[in-house]
Design a protein around this motif. Structure first.
Motif, short mmCIF file in Angstrom:
data_model
loop_
_atom_site.label_atom_id
_atom_site.label_comp_id
_atom_site.label_asym_id
_atom_site.label_seq_id
_atom_site.Cartn_x
_atom_site.Cartn_y
_atom_site.Cartn_z
N LEU A 134 56.12 -42.47 -5.44
CA LEU A 134 56.90 -41.88 -4.43
C LEU A 134 56.55 -42.61 -3.04
CD1 LEU A 134 58.85 -39.62 -3.09
CD2 LEU A 134 56.55 -38.22 -2.68
N ALA A 135 55.34 -42.95 -2.76
CA ALA A 135 55.05 -43.92 -1.69
C ALA A 135 55.68 -45.21 -1.73
CB ALA A 135 53.52 -44.14 -1.38
N VAL A 136 55.78 -45.87 -3.08
CA VAL A 136 56.50 -47.23 -3.06
C VAL A 136 57.78 -47.06 -2.78
CG1 VAL A 136 57.14 -48.98 -4.97
CG2 VAL A 136 54.77 -48.17 -4.56
N ALA A 137 58.48 -46.09 -3.26
CA ALA A 137 59.86 -45.64 -3.03
C ALA A 137 60.36 -45.39 -1.56
CB ALA A 137 60.29 -44.41 -3.96
N GLN A 138 59.36 -44.90 -0.96
CA GLN A 138 59.70 -44.64 0.46
C GLN A 138 59.88 -45.90 1.20
OE1 GLN A 138 57.11 -41.40 1.75
NE2 GLN A 138 58.65 -39.80 1.26
N ILE A 139 58.77 -46.94 0.94
CA ILE A 139 58.53 -48.09 1.39
C ILE A 139 59.78 -49.07 1.22
CG2 ILE A 139 57.32 -50.23 1.50
CD1 ILE A 139 54.62 -48.88 1.12
#
Length: 111
Positions: free
Chosen positions: A20-25
């Protein structure tokens, strides 16, 4: 058995949060490696800022090190949106001013 199930559940949650963090970045238009470089550069910015405030006059070796570290910071900050580092703007500008002063002094001494 329950202990193993809890560990598996926690690992799955960690993987999910990481994805999820990678997707938001990526949705913000930033590459993950650029974001990681920004995080490291932000730490270096704080150290360099403290150094620039403490020492007004730098030896030639310190100037070279300062210029190199400042270049690294400038490159990393240029790759992320300004809104991510707007709180660090005064420190960034102080480092930029010191960078410009050192460059000018070095150019003048070469003449």
């Amino acid at each position: 058995m329950i202990f193993v199930a809890i560990i598996i559940l926690l690992l799955m949650m960690i993987v999910l949060l990481t994805l999820l963090a990678v997707a938001q970045i990526k949705m913000a238009g930033i590459e993950v490696k650029d974001f990681w470089s920004f995080i490291k550069a932000n730490d270096t910015l704080n150290k360099l800022y403290a150094f620039s405030v403490k020492y007004e006059k730098l030896s030639p070796q310190q100037q070279i090190m300062f210029l190199h570290e400042a270049d690294t910071i400038f490159d990393a900050f240029a790759k992320v949106p300004d809104m991510l580092w707007e709180e660090e703007y005064p420190k960034y500008m102080k480092i930029l001013d010191k960078y410009k002063d050192i460059k000018i002094k070095r150019w003048e001494s070469q003449d």
